[in-house]
Enzyme design. Structure first.
Site, PDB file in Angstrom:
ATOM      1  N   LYS A 149       0.854  -1.402  -0.033  1.00 53.08           N
ATOM      2  CA  LYS A 149      -0.003   0.023   0.067  1.00 53.08           C
ATOM      3  C   LYS A 149       0.879   1.394  -0.200  1.00 53.08           C
ATOM      4  O   LYS A 149       0.620   2.060  -0.796  1.00 53.08           O
ATOM      5  CB  LYS A 149      -0.891  -0.071   1.314  1.00 53.08           C
ATOM      6  CG  LYS A 149      -1.576   1.560   1.685  1.00 53.08           C
ATOM      7  CD  LYS A 149      -2.495   1.352   2.880  1.00 53.08           C
ATOM      8  CE  LYS A 149      -1.585   1.445   4.139  1.00 53.08           C
ATOM      9  NZ  LYS A 149      -1.290   2.651   4.299  1.00 53.08           N
ATOM     10  N   ASN A 150       2.115   1.278   0.771  1.00 54.54           N
ATOM     11  CA  ASN A 150       2.605   2.588   0.967  1.00 54.54           C
ATOM     12  C   ASN A 150       3.581   2.588  -0.029  1.00 54.54           C
ATOM     13  O   ASN A 150       4.052   4.058  -0.238  1.00 54.54           O
ATOM     14  CB  ASN A 150       3.299   2.627   2.530  1.00 54.54           C
ATOM     15  CG  ASN A 150       2.522   2.609   3.519  1.00 54.54           C
ATOM     16  OD1 ASN A 150       1.310   2.914   3.255  1.00 54.54           O
ATOM     17  ND2 ASN A 150       3.020   2.114   4.665  1.00 54.54           N
ATOM     18  N   CYS A 188      -3.058  12.174  13.597  1.00 49.80           N
ATOM     19  CA  CYS A 188      -3.898  11.249  13.279  1.00 49.80           C
ATOM     20  C   CYS A 188      -3.849  10.412  14.707  1.00 49.80           C
ATOM     21  O   CYS A 188      -3.102  10.932  15.794  1.00 49.80           O
ATOM     22  CB  CYS A 188      -3.530  10.261  12.355  1.00 49.80           C
ATOM     23  SG  CYS A 188      -2.025   9.479  12.421  1.00 49.80           S
ATOM     24  N   ARG A 235       2.101  13.874  13.537  1.00 44.84           N
ATOM     25  CA  ARG A 235       2.502  13.720  12.037  1.00 44.84           C
ATOM     26  C   ARG A 235       2.991  14.997  11.220  1.00 44.84           C
ATOM     27  O   ARG A 235       2.215  15.515  10.423  1.00 44.84           O
ATOM     28  CB  ARG A 235       1.370  13.025  11.286  1.00 44.84           C
ATOM     29  CG  ARG A 235       0.773  11.661  11.808  1.00 44.84           C
ATOM     30  CD  ARG A 235       1.706  10.658  11.915  1.00 44.84           C
ATOM     31  NE  ARG A 235       1.890   9.902  10.682  1.00 44.84           N
ATOM     32  CZ  ARG A 235       1.270   9.178  10.128  1.00 44.84           C
ATOM     33  NH1 ARG A 235       0.142   8.717  10.441  1.00 44.84           N
ATOM     34  NH2 ARG A 235       1.687   8.437   8.790  1.00 44.84           N
ATOM     35  N   ILE A 258       4.789  17.791   8.847  1.00 49.32           N
ATOM     36  CA  ILE A 258       5.365  17.577   7.397  1.00 49.32           C
ATOM     37  C   ILE A 258       6.492  18.521   7.348  1.00 49.32           C
ATOM     38  O   ILE A 258       6.664  19.032   5.978  1.00 49.32           O
ATOM     39  CB  ILE A 258       4.067  17.545   6.447  1.00 49.32           C
ATOM     40  CG1 ILE A 258       3.612  18.730   6.228  1.00 49.32           C
ATOM     41  CG2 ILE A 258       3.238  16.627   6.517  1.00 49.32           C
ATOM     42  CD1 ILE A 258       2.804  18.892   4.874  1.00 49.32           C
ATOM     43  N   ASP A 259       6.927  19.335   8.532  1.00 50.09           N
ATOM     44  CA  ASP A 259       8.110  20.448   7.949  1.00 50.09           C
ATOM     45  C   ASP A 259       9.303  19.983   7.324  1.00 50.09           C
ATOM     46  O   ASP A 259       9.983  20.633   6.397  1.00 50.09           O
ATOM     47  CB  ASP A 259       8.567  20.770   9.471  1.00 50.09           C
ATOM     48  CG  ASP A 259       9.196  19.460  10.181  1.00 50.09           C
ATOM     49  OD1 ASP A 259       8.284  18.508  10.653  1.00 50.09           O
ATOM     50  OD2 ASP A 259      10.621  19.501  10.461  1.00 50.09           O
ATOM     51  N   ASP A 276       5.174  -0.098  11.996  1.00 50.34           N
ATOM     52  CA  ASP A 276       3.989  -0.588  11.562  1.00 50.34           C
ATOM     53  C   ASP A 276       3.569  -2.077  11.923  1.00 50.34           C
ATOM     54  O   ASP A 276       2.440  -2.677  11.656  1.00 50.34           O
ATOM     55  CB  ASP A 276       3.546  -0.431   9.910  1.00 50.34           C
ATOM     56  CG  ASP A 276       3.619   0.917   9.559  1.00 50.34           C
ATOM     57  OD1 ASP A 276       3.737   1.152   8.297  1.00 50.34           O
ATOM     58  OD2 ASP A 276       3.501   1.880  10.521  1.00 50.34           O
ATOM     59  N   ILE A 326       9.215   5.848  16.779  1.00 52.29           N
ATOM     60  CA  ILE A 326       9.122   6.562  15.485  1.00 52.29           C
ATOM     61  C   ILE A 326       7.933   7.429  15.786  1.00 52.29           C
ATOM     62  O   ILE A 326       7.956   8.789  15.518  1.00 52.29           O
ATOM     63  CB  ILE A 326       8.684   5.683  14.258  1.00 52.29           C
ATOM     64  CG1 ILE A 326       9.907   4.710  14.144  1.00 52.29           C
ATOM     65  CG2 ILE A 326       8.478   6.717  13.102  1.00 52.29           C
ATOM     66  CD1 ILE A 326      10.963   5.330  13.471  1.00 52.29           C
ATOM     67  N   ARG A 329      -8.687   0.118   5.110  1.00 53.98           N
ATOM     68  CA  ARG A 329      -7.896   0.998   4.410  1.00 53.98           C
ATOM     69  C   ARG A 329      -6.492   0.492   3.779  1.00 53.98           C
ATOM     70  O   ARG A 329      -5.873   0.801   2.997  1.00 53.98           O
ATOM     71  CB  ARG A 329      -7.445   2.231   5.357  1.00 53.98           C
ATOM     72  CG  ARG A 329      -8.744   2.970   5.667  1.00 53.98           C
ATOM     73  CD  ARG A 329      -8.271   4.120   6.475  1.00 53.98           C
ATOM     74  NE  ARG A 329      -6.951   4.987   6.090  1.00 53.98           N
ATOM     75  CZ  ARG A 329      -6.529   6.099   6.425  1.00 53.98           C
ATOM     76  NH1 ARG A 329      -7.042   6.437   7.613  1.00 53.98           N
ATOM     77  NH2 ARG A 329      -5.507   6.401   5.942  1.00 53.98           N
TER      78      ARG A 329
HETATM   79  C1  EPZ Z   1       4.848   6.278   6.370  1.00 54.14           C
HETATM   80  O1  EPZ Z   1       4.406   7.320   7.096  1.00 54.14           O
HETATM   81  C2  EPZ Z   1       3.870   5.463   6.524  1.00 54.14           C
HETATM   82  N1  EPZ Z   1       2.765   6.033   5.472  1.00 54.14           N
HETATM   83  C3  EPZ Z   1       3.365   4.853   7.921  1.00 54.14           C
HETATM   84  O2  EPZ Z   1       2.624   3.721   7.703  1.00 54.14           O
HETATM   85  C4  EPZ Z   1       4.689   4.350   8.406  1.00 54.14           C
HETATM   86  O3  EPZ Z   1       4.404   4.225   9.917  1.00 54.14           O
HETATM   87  C5  EPZ Z   1       5.621   5.455   8.645  1.00 54.14           C
HETATM   88  O4  EPZ Z   1       5.940   6.000   7.111  1.00 54.14           O
HETATM   89  C6  EPZ Z   1       6.892   5.165   9.131  1.00 54.14           C
HETATM   90  O5  EPZ Z   1       7.552   3.884   8.421  1.00 54.14           O
HETATM   91  C7  EPZ Z   1       2.778   5.867   4.289  1.00 54.14           C
HETATM   92  O6  EPZ Z   1       3.798   5.515   3.770  1.00 54.14           O
HETATM   93  C8  EPZ Z   1       1.402   6.364   3.686  1.00 54.14           C
HETATM   94  P1  EPZ Z   1       7.533   9.348   8.475  1.00 54.14           P
HETATM   95  P2  EPZ Z   1       4.917   8.791   7.060  1.00 54.14           P
HETATM   96  O7  EPZ Z   1       7.444  10.721   7.755  1.00 54.14           O
HETATM   97  O8  EPZ Z   1       5.733   8.967   5.954  1.00 54.14           O
HETATM   98  C9  EPZ Z   1       8.574  12.629  11.703  1.00 54.14           C
HETATM   99  C10 EPZ Z   1       0.528   2.627   7.945  1.00 54.14           C
HETATM  100  O9  EPZ Z   1      -0.019   2.105   8.999  1.00 54.14           O
HETATM  101  N2  EPZ Z   1       8.088  13.600  10.863  1.00 54.14           N
HETATM  102  O10 EPZ Z   1       8.426   8.376   8.160  1.00 54.14           O
HETATM  103  O11 EPZ Z   1       4.122   9.925   7.461  1.00 54.14           O
HETATM  104  C11 EPZ Z   1       7.012  11.831  12.248  1.00 54.14           C
HETATM  105  O12 EPZ Z   1       6.376  12.835  13.081  1.00 54.14           O
HETATM  106  C12 EPZ Z   1       1.185   3.726   8.132  1.00 54.14           C
HETATM  107  O13 EPZ Z   1       0.786   2.198   6.640  1.00 54.14           O
HETATM  108  C13 EPZ Z   1       8.596  14.845  10.931  1.00 54.14           C
HETATM  109  O14 EPZ Z   1       8.978  15.224  12.139  1.00 54.14           O
HETATM  110  O15 EPZ Z   1       5.973   8.501   8.247  1.00 54.14           O
HETATM  111  C14 EPZ Z   1       7.533  10.665  12.804  1.00 54.14           C
HETATM  112  O16 EPZ Z   1       7.912  10.819  14.151  1.00 54.14           O
HETATM  113  C15 EPZ Z   1       1.023   4.539   9.606  1.00 54.14           C
HETATM  114  N3  EPZ Z   1       8.423  15.903   9.947  1.00 54.14           N
HETATM  115  C16 EPZ Z   1       8.754  10.207  12.062  1.00 54.14           C
HETATM  116  O17 EPZ Z   1       9.213  11.534  11.349  1.00 54.14           O
HETATM  117  C17 EPZ Z   1       8.254  15.248   8.583  1.00 54.14           C
HETATM  118  O18 EPZ Z   1       8.365  16.453   8.131  1.00 54.14           O
HETATM  119  C18 EPZ Z   1       8.608   9.089  11.024  1.00 54.14           C
HETATM  120  O19 EPZ Z   1       7.378   9.464  10.092  1.00 54.14           O
HETATM  121  C19 EPZ Z   1       7.904  14.115   8.680  1.00 54.14           C
HETATM  122  C20 EPZ Z   1       8.095  13.193   9.594  1.00 54.14           C
END
Ligand code: EPZ
Length: 430
Positions: free
Chosen positions: A22-23, A117, A122, A124-125, A305, A327, A397
């Site tokens: 999915k991801n 969520c 989460r 996105i900075d 995950d 994480i 989902r």
């Molecule tokens: C992806 O989310 C996945 N979703 C998540 O899967 C998965 O848990 C996550 O990666 C970690 O592997 C999709 O791919 C759609 P991150 P993502 O950015 O990209 C922090 C599922 O169950 N962060 O790697 O949003 C963030 O807060 C879902 O399928 C920032 O601080 O995760 C977190 O603590 C749940 N600033 C850490 O980084 C940013 O700009 C990792 O988040 C971005 C992230």
């Protein structure tokens, strides 16, 4: 509202086909609009998140043809709107991949700022930091991210946080920037590599995906391609842990064993037998399982995950185990639901202590998010008596035909959408 109802106690036995990741699919589909040619993508999982993203892409003018449940043809030449409705981002955060795709191809994009969520804030900075480093003007206006650039120029950027989403989004935008971009401290998940391979099959020049440094030489245009999504390591891991929890014998088919190494290693540590084949992994769980320690980390560490699924299995292992969630800041809520089934656990900040118990009792519980929901289903499969899972829309989902696949392994599980259907199931299993 649909629910899963489960009569626990049956060991899961047999083989199950794993769907596409999915991801990986969410990012690859979004990247499909970066060319005016036709892009054909197969091995896409037929799950709600994918269908919502395809609707968002139709909404900006992309031609989307569903060849079959798992294959989509995309033609992005008619994209005429660069603003993604809030409704879509509210339904799936990953609509934000259209930011990187639209900014890369059209040098402009507007996407609603995603909220937090159930598992964390989460932010996105890092996505925005990357777009700005490429020369884009990025503003937050009335809850929307507005990004535009005369042109995007190659840059050398170090991510402050290892982020799957930011790595993929910035990599996509940099694909069509002028000059060379070097991204450091990037995520190395298999789906990051899959997106890079997909873009390269469209004529991009991306090297180093899967390592700490990704180097991108910008190109002027991308061309059509045919591509197949990698298998979903988290779906595979979920079935592997279901085998462990129910003392079963399950073989997951259509997988890449290398992607499952951290998951398999933990199953061996607690006492399961794990056998690897070219594109399959078999998990056998016979005797008593024993406690261990787990810390979630970016790939190739133990995946966050898989953390809820691990929490369920560790609750059935002798002794005291600990999980550290490094994480996300709020990914232990499922443990309170699990405690209602007889689990014994205590959460303190980023760590949880789990005392092994002899077994769970069936109860009515809530699927708080996608992976927590799947984990509580595993608990229901192992429990004595009947478990009812509410809010299964979360599970749908990310898991294709979840209850059907579980039933094929011997689980007694049904999806019900009324009290009457629930009573019929209860009568049948009593
Ligand atoms: C992806 O989310 C996945 N979703 C998540 O899967 C998965 O848990 C996550 O990666 C970690 O592997 C999709 O791919 C759609 P991150 P993502 O950015 O990209 C922090 C599922 O169950 N962060 O790697 O949003 C963030 O807060 C879902 O399928 C920032 O601080 O995760 C977190 O603590 C749940 N600033 C850490 O980084 C940013 O700009 C990792 O988040 C971005 C992230």
């Amino acid at each position: 509202m649909e629910q899963y109802v489960i009569k626990g106690g049956n060991p899961l036995v047999g083989e199950v086909e794993i769907a596409g990741a999915k991801n990986a699919a969410l990012a690859i589909l979004a990247a499909g609009i970066m060319t005016d040619d036709t892009v054909t993508i197969d091995n896409i999982p037929d799950v709600n998140d994918i269908n919502v993203l395809l609707e968002a892409m139709r909404g900006i003018g992309a031609n989307i043809h569903r060849v079959d449940r798992h294959t989509v043809e995309i033609k992005g030449n008619n994209v005429n709107d660069f603003s993604i409705d809030y409704d879509y981002i509210k339904k799936i955060r990953a609509s934000y991949y259209l930011l990187g795709a639209l900014l890369g191809k059209y040098k402009r994009a507007e996407v609603a700022l995603p909220g937090g969520c159930n598992i964390g804030s989460r932010p996105i900075d890092q996505h925005l930091k990357g777009f700005r480093a490429l020369g884009a003007e990025v503003e937050i206006e009335h809850g929307k991210i507005v990004a535009e650039a005369e042109k995007l120029r190659g840059t050398h950027m170090y991510f402050d946080v290892v982020s799957v989403g930011a790595t993929i989004n910035v990599m996509m935008a940099a694909t069509m920037a002028e000059g060379t971009t070097i991204l450091e401290n990037v995520a190395k998940e298999p789906h990051v590599v899959d997106v890079a391979n997909f873009l390269n099959s469209m004529g991009a020049n991306i090297r180093g995906a899967g390592t700490d440094v990704i180097k991108i030489k910008g190109v002027n245009r991308l061309h059509g391609t045919e591509y197949s999504i990698i298998p979903d390591q988290i779906e595979a891991g979920t079935f592997m842990f279901a085998a462990a929890a129910t003392r079963g014998d399950v073989t997951v088919l259509n997988v890449i064993p290398k992607h499952l190494e951290a998951t398999a290693a933990k199953l061996v540590e607690i006492g399961c037998e794990v056998e690897e084949f070219d594109d399959a992994v078999r998990v056998v769980s016979k005797g008593n399982l024993k406690h261990t320690q787990v810390k979630t980390l970016p790939y190739p560490g133990f995946p966050t995950d898989m953390q809820p699924q691990m929490g369920v299995v560790l609750s059935l292992c002798e002794g005291t185990s600990t999980i550290t969630e490094s994480i996300f800041e709020n990914r232990f809520k499922y443990l309170s639901e699990l405690a209602r089934m007889g689990a014994v656990n205590k959460v303190e900040g980023h760590s949880a202590t789990i005392e092994g118990v002899k077994g769970f009792q069936g109860a009515r519980v809530n699927a708080l998010d996608l992976r927590a929901g799947a984990a509580l289903c595993i608990a229901g499969l192992a429990a004595e008596g009947v478990t009812i899972i509410d809010d299964i829309v979360y599970i749908q989902r990310g898991y294709e035909r979840f209850e059907e696949k579980m039933r094929s392994l011997g689980a007694v599980i049904e999806k019900v959408s009324s009290e009457r259907e629930l009573q019929k199931f209860m009568f049948r299993v009593s």
